[in-house]
Design an enzyme around this catalytic site. Sequence first.
Site, mmCIF file in Angstrom:
data_model
loop_
_atom_site.group_PDB
_atom_site.id
_atom_site.type_symbol
_atom_site.label_atom_id
_atom_site.label_comp_id
_atom_site.label_asym_id
_atom_site.label_seq_id
_atom_site.Cartn_x
_atom_site.Cartn_y
_atom_site.Cartn_z
ATOM 1 N N GLU A 1 0.816 -1.221 0.000
ATOM 2 C CA GLU A 1 0.000 0.000 0.000
ATOM 3 C C GLU A 1 0.845 1.265 0.000
ATOM 4 O OE1 GLU A 1 -0.420 -2.590 1.998
ATOM 5 O OE2 GLU A 1 -2.517 -3.206 2.026
ATOM 6 N N MET B 1 24.433 9.127 1.497
ATOM 7 C CA MET B 1 24.421 10.417 2.195
ATOM 8 C C MET B 1 24.820 10.241 3.653
ATOM 9 S SD MET B 1 24.141 13.606 1.755
ATOM 10 C CE MET B 1 23.101 14.225 0.418
#
Lengths: 607, 165
Positions: A49, A510
């Site tokens: 979902e 990162m």
Amino acid sequence: MEITGAQALIKSLEMQSVEVMFGLPGGAILPVYDPIIDSSIRHILVRHEQGAGHMAEGYAQVTGRPGVAMATSGPGATNVVTPLADAFMDSIPLVVVTGQVPTTSIGTDAFQESDITGITMGITKHNWLITKAEDIPRVVSEAFHVATTGRPGPVLIDIPKDVAQSTMEWYWPTPDDLDLPGYRPVREGDPALVREAAELLLAAERPVIYAGGGILKSRASAALLELAERTGIPVVTTLMARGCFPDSHPLCLGMPGMHGTYTAVTAMQKSDLLIALGSRFDDRVTGQVGSFAAGARVIHVDVDPAELNKVRRADVAIAGDCRLVIEEMLAALDALGLPHSADTQATPGGSPADAPTGAPAEAGSMAAGLPRERLAPWRARLAEWQERFPLVYNQPEDGSALKPQFVIEQLRDATPEDTIVASGVGQHQMFASQWWRFDHPYTWVNSGGLGTMGFAVPAAIGAKVGRPDKMVWAVDGDGCFQMTAQELVTASAEQIPVKIAILNNAYLGMVRQWQEMFYEERYSEVYLSPDLPDYVGWAESMGCVGIRVEDPADVAGAIDKANQINDRPVVIDFRTDASEKVFPMVAAGSSNDDIMVDPSLENRSRA
Amino acid sequence: MTSESMTSRHHTLTVLVENKPAVLARVASLFSRRAYNIFSLAVAPTDDPRFSRITIVVDVDESPLEQVIKQLDKLIPVVSIRELSAEGSCQRELLLATVEVGDARSELDTLLGEHKGAVVDEGQGRVTVSVAGAPDDLDRIEARLGSFGIVELQRTGRIALPRLA
């Protein structure tokens, strides 16, 4: 006409001109899935979902229409929480419909019960728990109205199973039937404030337009272009606004903020007037707030009055729709005697020599002189910074490493210029934003405010569904890809030919960069492995074409091959250099004055 | 609560909201999420059954107050918000207190007489009294009741309406 609540819901979505929705059925939402078989609305069956929510976001971002997602109660609903939070941060219009346990079971800890309206209260613009079938058409109308007007945002409608199964007499509400006595979004700006803003614009010596996502949300790109060209004021485009003003325009300074260009960041720092249009002084843009653009007066235009004076006190704070307010500003500039753009061809910022030398003939009527003339020294300074501190990287010719920036450049140059680019969150996102050339609005789809890893794949799928006529590439990281890659099964099954470029540096890049720079190279839990999973094998198992590229010489060929495949998704596993860092960079909490440039430029003299 | 009710950080907001389920939860959730402090809260339906009125005393400086009001206004069921100054409004709270009265009953009756208070219950040497009044007056009454020995005390949140002139 007597119909079930479920039928009323689907009919209401049809009345709202919904053409597609993304979802996955389950127990409590079962009644609603039955009438979908007979509906004109295309339903795309996702594999999780969260994918449905991000697809609806991608769809909404490129079409401007609200995205619709559907899920069952309990875990189905909680799986949509991340996309709702993401859409709330980035002001994306979404309508999410969730099933709920029957009204008689609510509060009993029933199977697959969760208090989704309670859970999502703080991450939706509004939500509704429907308790009577007869409320469905009205609530659906209210939900679409709230999601798409004012500052757009996500809404959620929770429908208990027994409400979907009970019957009601069909009707369709008129706008007057909506029961929203407390909802009055602003539109036009206050004329006196607009006039004041226009006067500041004409008097400024070092102005910068700080364009945010609100420009895109209000469809204000054309108005912004006219404002910039008529006044000659340079423009920075935030991460949420990339493409709202063409990167190739001489007045464009690129992206501001933590990984923005030196010129965009420094222009704001040194400016005497910031014109914030649909931007919200996000911490990733301002750095340390106290030292952000300390000498600048601020004009702030936002459709959400709560954004005004929230982070930075504005000298002129205008609550209003960006497009309408910019148009009002242009009219105010007319009234103040500013000639039209035909007379004030924008000056290229490329080199100081391009700065205008002679004053236009009609300048005499304006006491302060034309902005274009007065801004020449300012634009010359900006051009100097652009020349001294460009974005740089070094792609070794011996093929010893594949630089992520090189991949983005090759991709940019080999695809149509209106290609839609979706990205996840991290280094690859910053490289994409920096090195792509965004010349068209609605071609950049990313998770800005929430920073949701795993956004790219489903968002690209939603974008391709919304704009099947355009090429859609996702630029993803290997960490991000692993979070939502299963939606490529959805893309294959539904024949949605998206293309995915994984910048696979085998790290959470990162985080690795921060550990290298701020944690003494102590790499904690950031290594992912380049081969586990086998991205090519995984892609192929999901019905995609998988390609691996390790040598810089093979990049262009792989991209060309991918561009020619239109019957299925393509995944390219680019093995990139893990040591590459994103520069420029402003360390978290630091002043934008302390921007770190690429090490190769460190010795150059600053502004 | 005593002596704090008049500090400059306290601002009384009267908020008209739709009388719908979970509206109070939305307001409370907003305050919690944005780290605003509620000093006191009173909620009840108005004479129009479609609306309720929430009187919130918020504990913030002037500048966050602007944010509190704007963020509250963004809640869809919030119809209107008005800040009421102490001078520009009539403000009332209700106090219930059970005190050890001992042999000081007549002093207690005098105190209640001065402030239109009432004895609402008594027994076992204790008396429960009720007093309604402006928040500062109640602060003073609370202090004086303390000299009798307070067993339990409960004050309501503040309610307020604008002054007529």
